[in-house]
Design a protein around this motif. Structure first.
Motif, PDB file in Angstrom:
ATOM      1  N   ASN A1096     -18.350  20.805  16.500  1.00  0.00           N
ATOM      2  CA  ASN A1096     -17.282  19.629  16.974  1.00  0.00           C
ATOM      3  C   ASN A1096     -16.562  19.305  15.285  1.00  0.00           C
ATOM      4  OD1 ASN A1096     -17.744  19.690  19.449  1.00  0.00           O
ATOM      5  ND2 ASN A1096     -19.589  17.972  19.218  1.00  0.00           N
ATOM      6  N   MET A1097     -17.791  19.460  14.299  1.00  0.00           N
ATOM      7  CA  MET A1097     -17.267  19.056  13.120  1.00  0.00           C
ATOM      8  C   MET A1097     -16.078  20.041  12.407  1.00  0.00           C
ATOM      9  SD  MET A1097     -16.784  16.898  10.831  1.00  0.00           S
ATOM     10  CE  MET A1097     -18.299  15.752  10.788  1.00  0.00           C
ATOM     11  N   LEU A1098     -16.559  21.339  12.995  1.00  0.00           N
ATOM     12  CA  LEU A1098     -15.690  22.431  12.587  1.00  0.00           C
ATOM     13  C   LEU A1098     -14.346  22.528  13.111  1.00  0.00           C
ATOM     14  CD1 LEU A1098     -15.246  25.141  10.985  1.00  0.00           C
ATOM     15  CD2 LEU A1098     -16.419  26.548  12.682  1.00  0.00           C
ATOM     16  N   LEU A1099     -14.584  22.121  14.442  1.00  0.00           N
ATOM     17  CA  LEU A1099     -12.941  22.059  15.151  1.00  0.00           C
ATOM     18  C   LEU A1099     -12.198  20.811  14.770  1.00  0.00           C
ATOM     19  CD1 LEU A1099     -11.254  22.725  17.501  1.00  0.00           C
ATOM     20  CD2 LEU A1099     -12.803  21.295  19.157  1.00  0.00           C
ATOM     21  N   VAL A1100     -12.771  19.811  14.151  1.00  0.00           N
ATOM     22  CA  VAL A1100     -12.001  18.645  13.977  1.00  0.00           C
ATOM     23  C   VAL A1100     -11.311  19.100  12.324  1.00  0.00           C
ATOM     24  CG1 VAL A1100     -12.369  16.335  12.572  1.00  0.00           C
ATOM     25  CG2 VAL A1100     -13.591  16.709  14.739  1.00  0.00           C
ATOM     26  N   ILE A1101     -12.200  19.741  11.558  1.00  0.00           N
ATOM     27  CA  ILE A1101     -11.591  20.211  10.300  1.00  0.00           C
ATOM     28  C   ILE A1101     -10.377  20.962  10.570  1.00  0.00           C
ATOM     29  CG2 ILE A1101     -11.972  21.424   8.218  1.00  0.00           C
ATOM     30  CD1 ILE A1101     -14.864  20.429   8.536  1.00  0.00           C
ATOM     31  N   ILE A1102     -10.405  21.989  11.424  1.00  0.00           N
ATOM     32  CA  ILE A1102      -9.483  23.135  11.864  1.00  0.00           C
ATOM     33  C   ILE A1102      -8.254  22.372  12.275  1.00  0.00           C
ATOM     34  CG2 ILE A1102      -8.907  24.935  13.196  1.00  0.00           C
ATOM     35  CD1 ILE A1102     -11.649  25.998  12.995  1.00  0.00           C
ATOM     36  N   VAL A1103      -8.255  21.208  13.125  1.00  0.00           N
ATOM     37  CA  VAL A1103      -7.150  20.437  13.782  1.00  0.00           C
ATOM     38  C   VAL A1103      -6.545  19.878  12.558  1.00  0.00           C
ATOM     39  CG1 VAL A1103      -6.476  18.881  15.341  1.00  0.00           C
ATOM     40  CG2 VAL A1103      -8.217  20.408  15.929  1.00  0.00           C
ATOM     41  N   ASN A1186      -7.422  29.873  11.760  1.00  0.00           N
ATOM     42  CA  ASN A1186      -8.615  30.201  12.465  1.00  0.00           C
ATOM     43  C   ASN A1186      -9.097  31.665  12.129  1.00  0.00           C
ATOM     44  OD1 ASN A1186      -7.024  32.253  13.862  1.00  0.00           O
ATOM     45  ND2 ASN A1186      -5.830  30.820  14.745  1.00  0.00           N
ATOM     46  N   SER A1187     -10.245  32.009  12.785  1.00  0.00           N
ATOM     47  CA  SER A1187     -10.885  33.338  12.270  1.00  0.00           C
ATOM     48  C   SER A1187      -9.976  34.376  12.882  1.00  0.00           C
ATOM     49  CB  SER A1187     -12.155  33.462  13.095  1.00  0.00           C
ATOM     50  OG  SER A1187     -11.876  33.505  14.381  1.00  0.00           O
ATOM     51  N   GLN A1188      -8.985  34.448  14.001  1.00  0.00           N
ATOM     52  CA  GLN A1188      -8.336  35.390  14.017  1.00  0.00           C
ATOM     53  C   GLN A1188      -7.199  35.565  13.153  1.00  0.00           C
ATOM     54  OE1 GLN A1188      -9.188  33.220  16.491  1.00  0.00           O
ATOM     55  NE2 GLN A1188     -10.551  34.456  17.443  1.00  0.00           N
ATOM     56  N   ASP A1189      -6.856  34.603  12.298  1.00  0.00           N
ATOM     57  CA  ASP A1189      -5.816  34.791  11.301  1.00  0.00           C
ATOM     58  C   ASP A1189      -6.252  35.625  10.216  1.00  0.00           C
ATOM     59  OD1 ASP A1189      -4.321  31.808  12.181  1.00  0.00           O
ATOM     60  OD2 ASP A1189      -4.115  33.653  13.207  1.00  0.00           O
ATOM     61  N   ILE A1190      -7.469  35.789  10.040  1.00  0.00           N
ATOM     62  CA  ILE A1190      -7.809  36.354   8.722  1.00  0.00           C
ATOM     63  C   ILE A1190      -7.693  37.910   8.706  1.00  0.00           C
ATOM     64  CG2 ILE A1190      -9.800  36.613   7.101  1.00  0.00           C
ATOM     65  CD1 ILE A1190     -10.907  33.955   8.321  1.00  0.00           C
ATOM     66  N   THR A1191      -6.780  38.315   7.922  1.00  0.00           N
ATOM     67  CA  THR A1191      -6.630  39.749   7.833  1.00  0.00           C
ATOM     68  C   THR A1191      -7.601  40.618   7.052  1.00  0.00           C
ATOM     69  OG1 THR A1191      -4.381  39.349   8.218  1.00  0.00           O
ATOM     70  CG2 THR A1191      -5.078  41.681   7.351  1.00  0.00           C
ATOM     71  N   LYS A1300     -15.237  34.504   6.037  1.00  0.00           N
ATOM     72  CA  LYS A1300     -15.202  33.526   7.210  1.00  0.00           C
ATOM     73  C   LYS A1300     -15.404  32.186   6.566  1.00  0.00           C
ATOM     74  CE  LYS A1300     -15.421  36.700  11.100  1.00  0.00           C
ATOM     75  NZ  LYS A1300     -15.783  37.832  10.558  1.00  0.00           N
ATOM     76  N   SER A1301     -16.162  32.027   5.642  1.00  0.00           N
ATOM     77  CA  SER A1301     -16.361  30.483   5.171  1.00  0.00           C
ATOM     78  C   SER A1301     -14.930  30.132   4.305  1.00  0.00           C
ATOM     79  CB  SER A1301     -17.592  30.856   4.204  1.00  0.00           C
ATOM     80  OG  SER A1301     -16.982  31.756   3.066  1.00  0.00           O
ATOM     81  N   PHE A1302     -15.337  28.724   4.189  1.00  0.00           N
ATOM     82  CA  PHE A1302     -13.869  28.067   3.528  1.00  0.00           C
ATOM     83  C   PHE A1302     -14.644  26.676   2.841  1.00  0.00           C
ATOM     84  CE2 PHE A1302     -14.191  26.978   8.134  1.00  0.00           C
ATOM     85  CZ  PHE A1302     -14.308  25.502   8.112  1.00  0.00           C
ATOM     86  N   ALA A1303     -13.743  26.309   2.190  1.00  0.00           N
ATOM     87  CA  ALA A1303     -14.129  25.239   1.303  1.00  0.00           C
ATOM     88  C   ALA A1303     -13.558  23.857   1.995  1.00  0.00           C
ATOM     89  CB  ALA A1303     -13.717  25.349  -0.214  1.00  0.00           C
ATOM     90  N   ALA A1397     -11.449  10.849   5.063  1.00  0.00           N
ATOM     91  CA  ALA A1397     -12.456  10.029   5.754  1.00  0.00           C
ATOM     92  C   ALA A1397     -13.285  10.824   6.688  1.00  0.00           C
ATOM     93  CB  ALA A1397     -11.663   8.623   6.008  1.00  0.00           C
ATOM     94  N   ILE A1398     -12.499  11.666   7.556  1.00  0.00           N
ATOM     95  CA  ILE A1398     -13.268  12.326   8.351  1.00  0.00           C
ATOM     96  C   ILE A1398     -14.488  13.353   7.913  1.00  0.00           C
ATOM     97  CG2 ILE A1398     -12.901  14.154  10.217  1.00  0.00           C
ATOM     98  CD1 ILE A1398      -9.967  12.876  10.620  1.00  0.00           C
ATOM     99  N   THR A1399     -13.951  13.858   6.849  1.00  0.00           N
ATOM    100  CA  THR A1399     -15.020  14.929   6.342  1.00  0.00           C
ATOM    101  C   THR A1399     -16.159  14.358   5.611  1.00  0.00           C
ATOM    102  OG1 THR A1399     -13.649  15.168   4.035  1.00  0.00           O
ATOM    103  CG2 THR A1399     -13.134  16.650   5.874  1.00  0.00           C
ATOM    104  N   THR A1400     -15.795  13.060   4.881  1.00  0.00           N
ATOM    105  CA  THR A1400     -16.942  12.346   4.392  1.00  0.00           C
ATOM    106  C   THR A1400     -17.798  11.632   5.607  1.00  0.00           C
ATOM    107  OG1 THR A1400     -15.722  10.435   4.193  1.00  0.00           O
ATOM    108  CG2 THR A1400     -15.731  11.772   2.235  1.00  0.00           C
ATOM    109  N   ALA A1401     -17.141  11.437   6.404  1.00  0.00           N
ATOM    110  CA  ALA A1401     -18.280  11.062   7.555  1.00  0.00           C
ATOM    111  C   ALA A1401     -19.226  12.039   8.208  1.00  0.00           C
ATOM    112  CB  ALA A1401     -17.530  10.416   8.686  1.00  0.00           C
TER     113      ALA A1401
END
Length: 1401
Positions: A1096-1103, A1186-1191, A1300-1303, A1397-1401
């Motif tokens: 869920n947290m990963l989805l929020v960050i991507i959005v 997203n993961s499909q965009d990584i070449t 596939k990892s990101f900061a 604020a979202i990421t720190t929560a």
């Protein structure tokens, strides 16, 4: 004095008898007169006559053999008969007890049965005959040498030979020189009869000329010297029939240097052989000898020359010339003629009184110059104070005493022989007048004794004799007249003086009658002398005054002259001078001063010497110097010695001959001329010249010719037609060969042309006038069959006869210099040869008016060559056609060398000046191609740059490590990692491989690390089977053909855990000295960039990221559509990539975009592989959509990526998103074309403090703003603070990586945006207060957006080994509406706060 006393003892007997005779003579004057045959001069005295006493026969040099008998003749005449004795080697022979030697009645010496052996030679030696008359004295004969022939020994023996009939033959037989007279020859064991055709030379050699069949047989030579005969080897001489073919002409026997004595006979041997049979001719000093009409010159069999009764005029160089019609050969030898001593003037008999001074004269001649010694009554006269050798040969006797009577002999001696001549001295009583004799035998002090005396009263003693002046070396005596003659006008006086204690008295006479003073010279200082004075009148001498004792003054305390001063040459540049301590020096000698001077100059130099010898160095070679010595004591300098002259030794010449010139005579010969070296450089007598020549095309085949020292030209013949030859000449002395001239070339004619007439007129003549010169050009005569040796150019104003210049026959143009401007010149051209000058060709020209144009350029250097010497050194050489052929620089010209490398293309030239025809360029880069060119400058004139020469420096070991080392896990294989890197910045050559070192202990010794070699220039490598969840450290080392370079810094990487996804691993920053742990605690336990989050947290960050991206795109579209100028629209349409940041400066309304510098030394571009996607992507955004965009692309990282990545983790300012509002303008993206290589190139842009012109090339903007504004800004702020504000920010545009990892950006500590006044040229706001310390950490990977992006324009190198750099300037001139920009940026800032604020929560 000791010698004098010895002489008195030896003569005591004769003196006694002489004294008795004198007494008898006084008692019985009549009888004495009858015995002597003289007439009485006065009643009480008579004069003894000279007694004839001489040798009738003297012994001569004799050759004898062992066992034979010898007679040495000797006979002397005297009345009474003399007693004869013999000396051998200076010692009297006792002939009474000798049974082999006996004295014959006439005085000759007979030696029977001569004894001679190797160790016992009692009879060989020097013999002298001694004749003595008791009442008169002794005389000795000349010295004769007795030679006893030794045992026969053959130094060379005959050898078998074959000759053709009619030719010449020789048979050697050389024995000891003293046995040559005893040699004879045998043919077939029978004595050989000699005739005009068969002769024996003085050396013992047998010569057979015009051989016949009868000459064949067995030959041997025999030595018969008293004992049994000694035979040589027996050899056969074969006489072959005439083959009627020619054979080479050779010498069988050549003449050799000979020394003979006047009156002897000499034979100069010369025998030649060849077919046809040669004839022999002789020359002396280049004059032909007529042997047919001369009585003394005879041509012997075979061609040898015999000279009878040699005279001094026969000395010289003799040439034997053999000629047989086909060829001629010659040989030469020097004949030296010596002469025995001969008397030009013999001593004469002398009458004298006691105390007088006399001189025996003796003049001799001979070759070599004879030495002279004197003998009195058979004993050597030793020079002393009273017996002196004057004028080289004469004997002076001072202060005669009675014992000096006797026979004096002058003995002359040289290498050839000796001779003697004698005279008798008779000392008369004082009352006996001296008969008139030639005055040459008496000194000036005794000449008034020659007048005969008469009878009458004699004067009494002079009165009051006093020394009126006493000095160190002279005394002045005065006196009064005798009491018997008070006036004394006609009286003369004699002053007798002697040293105290010495019986020998000397006399000094007054110079004219009536004089009553005399000065006695040449006395010794501090010495007591006894003086007495006698007066004479016409009747004779009167009474003597009482003795006066006077002591001379002591010598002034100064040294006398140093005796035995000698100088001899020690080398060509040094002379050693020796001397002895002065005899008359009073006081201790402190030092000496040696004076020397070159002969012919007046500049005397001196040197202080403390010893008795000194060597003066640094003198001129073969130069005469004079030397003298002055001794010094505490009182000062003493008396100087006479000058001694000596010449330094000769040496090889130190300079080459001068004025070498060549004259082509015909197609096969060239005449060479030269002048001797300068006199100061000859260093001796020039004995010859060495000529060396070779073909210009064959530099190793050199021919040498020697000529005499007086010859200054030589014709070189036998050359090839139409061939160029090089010549050089060197001078010779007896010491060797000096330096040679430079090579001078000349070309022989193609054919032998006609030189019986003058050349024809040249076929054309052209003139080109300049301001002060006229260039004349021409073509040769049409008739090429006549020799042309050169051209004569005549010119003058109105007439061509004012000046004439001659040039070589090869020359086709000439520039006449130093003419007057605006003048009408008439020019004539004539070809000439040795016959004369041909028909002239005329032309006229008017020189141009005088202007002051720029100086005419010089001809540029040619033949520029680059010789590589090392990795950083290249030697540049060139030639200068404006110099003479020998390329010697004699004026003030200089050369400028410039060089540069074409990588990068805009590098500047470097220059250096040189005064020679080469220059050594140092400090170059290894394995780099450089281009070089040269120009010449002379005064105000310069040439253009020459043609370029290229050279690539040698390789060197790499001097920097591989860079941008990154380590990533291989997707799907957690135990396999991929190491990527970039080549070293300073590869210094082609990289041939790498070595990867890895270990789990960073502090382990390097030899304990695991090694993985990589061959070739690959930049990636896989390492398999590693341990999971383990930190590894990696280092890389590059190598090329020269060796290994340095290692990179250690890079840490932790392999993933077994439970983690296979594509995730962590790589820690480089373990350099600047490494510090991050302050944020957002890292995972294993160093992963993110902590494990739920889906869920990963989805929020991507959005959230997607929303931010859309907002940024909208803002970019708004900005770009609001541009006001058509120029900006054009730029917007042309560009596809955006990257930039803004800064607000206060509340300014005018906001300008920053200048983007790409420093040419930091920009690194490498080719990148094409990805499977037709549109490869590069982005600076670390968050993939997203993961499909990584070449997937190859893993190529730079260590600076990690710095930028960690800038997202707690290193931003208060609100990382707010940085988007701080951008002033958009930075243009860089477009990078892609090739098949993997993305291995980083692009660095380091702004420089240099200001670049606004006209520099620029790229333009695109319509899309990259959503990485926060990323780029925060990174720049981080690096800016890391440099403590001292360097400008560095923007990194870098290829992405498919991890596939990101900061996730962390919330930064609070801090308002601030403008840094310390960096006025920095276009970016500092995102952190300067007092807030920041840590920057490098990360191992970065994500890539998988969407299509326009390519970034970059410069791509042609090869990965050569690092190319370029300098670019980008200047964005877009203007924006600041109010609209502020509203849009505030809206974006709000969105970024929500995301934080979202990421720190």
């Amino acid at each position: 004095m000791a010698a004098e006393r010895g002489a008195r003892r030896l003569l005591s007997t004769s003196s006694f008898w002489l004294y008795c005779l004198l007494l008898l003579g006084r008692r019985a004057p009549g009888a004495a007169a009858a015995r002597s045959g003289s007439t009485p001069q006065s009643p009480g005295a008579s004069i003894r006559t000279f007694t004839p006493f001489y040798f009738l026969v003297e012994p001569v040099d004799t050759l004898s053999v062992r066992g034979s008998s010898v007679i040495l003749n000797c006979s002397a005449y005297s009345e009474p008969s003399p007693k004869i004795e013999w000396k051998k080697d200076g010692t009297f022979l006792n002939l009474v007890s000798d049974d082999r030697r006996q004295l014959l009645p006439d005085g000759s010496l007979f030696i029977s049965n001569v004894v001679h052996s190797k160790h016992n030679k009692p009879d060989e030696g020097y013999y002298q005959c001694v004749a003595t008359v008791e009442s008169l004295g002794t005389i000795i004969s000349r010295t004769a040498k007795l030679i006893v022939a030794g045992l026969p020994r053959f130094t060379s023996q005959p050898e078998p030979s074959s000759i053709y009939a009619g030719n010449n033959a020789i048979l050697n037989c050389e024995v000891n020189a003293d046995l040559v007279p005893f040699v004879r020859w045998e043919q077939n064991r029978q004595p050989l009869l000699l005739d005009d055709r068969v002769i024996k030379l003085p050396s013992g050699m047998l010569v057979i000329s015009n051989a016949t069949e009868g000459d064949g047989g067995l030959y041997r030579c025999v030595v018969e010297s008293g004992g049994p005969p000694k035979y040589s080897d027996e050899v056969e001489l074969k006489v072959l029939p005439d083959p009627e073919v020619t054979s080479d002409l050779v010498f069988l026997k050549q003449p050799s240097p000979l020394v003979r004595v006047i009156g002897q006979d000499v034979v100069l041997p010369c025998v030649a052989s060849g077919l046809p049979t040669p004839t022999i001719k002789w020359m002396k000093n280049e004059e032909a000898l007529d042997t047919e009409s001369s009585e003394r010159l005879v041509l012997l069999a075979g061609g040898s020359l015999e000279i009878s009764d040699v005279t001094e005029d026969d000395a010289g160089t003799y040439f034997c010339i053999a000629d047989n019609g086909n060829e001629t050969i010659e040989a030469q030898a020097e004949l030296t003629v010596q002469a025995q001593p001969e008397f030009l003037k013999q001593p004469t008999n002398i009458y004298a009184h006691e105390s007088m001074d006399i001189v025996f004269e003796c003049e001799v001649t001979g070759k070599p110059t004879p030495t002279v010694k004197w003998v009195k009554n058979g004993d050597m006269v030793i020079p002393s104070d009273y017996f002196k050798i004057v004028k080289e040969h004469n004997l002076q006797v001072l202060g005669l005493v009675k014992s000096d009577e006797g026979f004096y002999q002058c003995i002359a001696e040289n290498d050839v022989g000796n001779a003697q001549a004698g005279a008798q001295l008779i000392i008369l009583e004082h009352d006996v007048a001296i008969p008139t004799l030639p005055p040459t035998s008496l000194t000036s002090a005794t000449t008034d004794h020659l007048a005969p005396a008469t009878t009458g009263p004699l004067p009494s003693a002079p009165r009051d004799v006093v020394a009126s002046l006493v000095s160190t070396r002279f005394i002045k005596l005065t006196w009064r007249t005798p009491a018997s003659d008070p006036h004394g006008d006609n009286l003369t006086y004699s002053v007798f003086y002697t040293k105290e204690g010495i019986a020998r008295e000397r006399v000094e006479n007054t110079s004219h009658p009536g004089e009553m003073q005399v000065t006695i010279q040449n006395l010794m200082p501090a010495t007591v002398y006894i003086f007495r004075v006698m007066a004479q009148n016409k009747h004779g001498s009167g009474e003597s005054s009482a003795p006066l004792r006077v002591e001379t003054q002591p010598e002034v305390q100064l040294p006398g002259p140093a005796p035995n001063l000698r100088a001899y040459a020690a080398s060509p540049t040094s002379i050693t001078v020796t001397w002895e301590t002065p005899v008359s020096g009073n006081g201790e000698i402190q030092n000496y001063k040696l004076y020397y001077m070159e002969k012919g100059t007046d500049k005397e130099q001196d040197v202080d010497v403390s010893s008795h010898s000194y060597t003066i160095n640094g003198l001129k070679k073969y130069t005469e110097y004079s030397f003298r010595v002055v001794a010094y004591n505490k009182h000062g300098p003493g008396v100087s010695t006479p000058d001694v002259a000596v010449r330094t030794l000769s040496d090889v010449p130190s300079a080459a001959p001068q004025n070498l010139s060549l004259e082509v005579r015909n197609s096969k010969s060239i005449m060479i001329h030269w002048q001797p070296p300068a006199p100061a450089t000859q260093n001796g007598q020039i004995t010859g010249y060495k000529i060396r020549y070779r073909k210009a095309s064959r530099k190793s085949d050199v021919t040498e010719t020697l000529v005499s020292g007086t010859q200054l030209s030589q014709l070189i013949e036998g050359l090839d037609r139409g061939t160029e030859y090089n010549f050089r000449v060197a001078a010779l002395t007896i010491n060797g060969t000096g330096p040679a001239t430079d090579w001078l070339s000349a070309e022989t004619f193609e054919s032998d042309l006609d030189e019986t007439r003058v050349p024809e007129v040249p076929s054309s003549l052209h003139v080109r006038p300049l301001v002060t010169s006229i260039v004349v050009s021409w073509t040769p005569p049409e008739n090429q069959n006549i020799v042309v040796r050169g051209y004569a150019i005549g010119y003058g104003i109105g007439s061509p006869h004012a000046q004439t210049i001659k040039v070589d026959y090869k020359q086709r143009y000439y520039t006449i210099e130093n003419l007057d401007p605006s003048s009408h010149y008439v020019i004539t051209l004539k070809a000439f040869n040795n016959v004369g000058e041909g028909i002239p060709l005329y032309e006229s020209a008017v020189t141009r008016p005088h202007t002051v144009p720029d100086p005419t350029p010089m001809m540029p250097p040619v033949g520029v060559q680059a010789s590589i010497l090392s990795h950083d050194t290249i030697r540049i050489t060139w030639a200068d056609n404006s110099l003479p052929k020998h390329q010697k620089i004699t004026d003030s010209r200089y050369y400028t060398v410039r060089w540069k490398t074409n990588i990068p293309a805009n590098t500047k030239y470097k220059n250096a000046n040189a005064t020679t025809l080469s220059y050594l360029v140092t400090g170059l880069k290894p394995n780099t191609l450089y281009e070089f060119s040269v120009m010449v400058t002379k005064g105000r004139r310069s040439s253009t740059w020459s043609m370029t020469a290229h050279g690539t420096t040698f390789e060197l070991v790499p001097t920097s490590p591989p860079k941008d080392v990154t380590v990533v896990s291989k997707e799907g294989k957690p135990k396999t990692i991929i190491v990527n890197w970039q080549p070293p910045s300073e590869a210094n050559g082609k990289i041939t491989g790498y070595i990867i070192y890895y270990s789990t202990d960073v502090n382990a010794e390097i030899h304990d690390w695991v090694i993985e070699p990589v061959v070739g220039n690959r930049l990636t490598h896989q390492i398999q089977e590693l341990t999971l969840d383990t930190p590894y450290y990696f280092k890389i080392q590059a190598r090329n053909s020269k060796g290994m370079g340095p290692m990179s810094e250690a890079v840490q990487f932790r392999t993933p855990k077994a439970s983690g996804s296979g594509g995730k691993g962590s790589r820690l920053p480089d373990l350099g000295s600047d490494y510090k742990p991050p302050m944020s605690g957002s890292n995972s336990p294993h160093g992963s960039p993110t902590s494990p989050l739920d889906s869920n947290m990963l989805l929020v960050i991507i959005v959230s990221v997607g929303v931010i991206t859309i907002v940024v795109v909208v803002i970019i579209a708004v900005f770009c559509t609001r541009r006001t100028t058509s120029h900006q629209k054009k730029k917007r349409a042309a560009c596809k990539s955006v990257n930039g940041s803004h800064k607000y400066k206060g509340n300014s309304k005018d906001v300008k975009p920053p200048d983007l510098w790409i420093h040419h030394e930091r920009l690194e571009l490498k080719p990148i592989d094409k990805s499977p996607d037709p549109n490869p992507i590069m982005t600076d955004t670390p968050i993939p959509r997203n993961s499909q965009d990584i070449t997937p692309v190859d893993n190529s990282m730079d260590s600076n990526i990690h710095q930028r990545r960690n800038s997202y983790r707690g290193h931003e300012s208060e609100d990382s998103m707010s940085t988007l509002a701080g951008r002033r303008g958009m930075r243009p993206k860089m477009m990078m074309p892609f090739d098949s290589q993997p993305p291995q190139q980083s692009v660095r842009n380091t702004p420089s403090t240099d200001t670049m012109p606004a006209s520099s090339s620029q790229t333009c903007c695109t319509d899309h703003q990259d959503p990485e504004g926060a990323t780029s800004s925060s990174y720049l702020a981080s690096s800016q603070e890391e440099d403590s504000g001292q360097s400008l920010p560095t923007a990194h545009v870098r290829p992405s990586h498919p991890l596939k990892s990101f900061a996730v950006p962390a919330v930064p500590p609070p801090g308002p945006p601030a403008y840094d006044p310390a960096l006025p040229s920095t276009p970016l706001l500092s995102q952190q207060a300067l007092n807030h310390h920041i840590h920057s950490v490098k990360t191992a990977s970065i994500g890539t957006l998988g969407r299509s992006r326009p390519p970034m324009p970059v410069v791509v190198p042609s090869a990965p080994e050569v690092q190319e750099t370029t300098r670019m300037l980008e200047d964005s001139e877009s203007s924006y509406e600041p109010d609209e920009l502020t509203k849009e940026m505030a809206h974006l800032e709000g969105l970024m706060k929500d995301l934080n604020a979202i990421t720190t929560a």
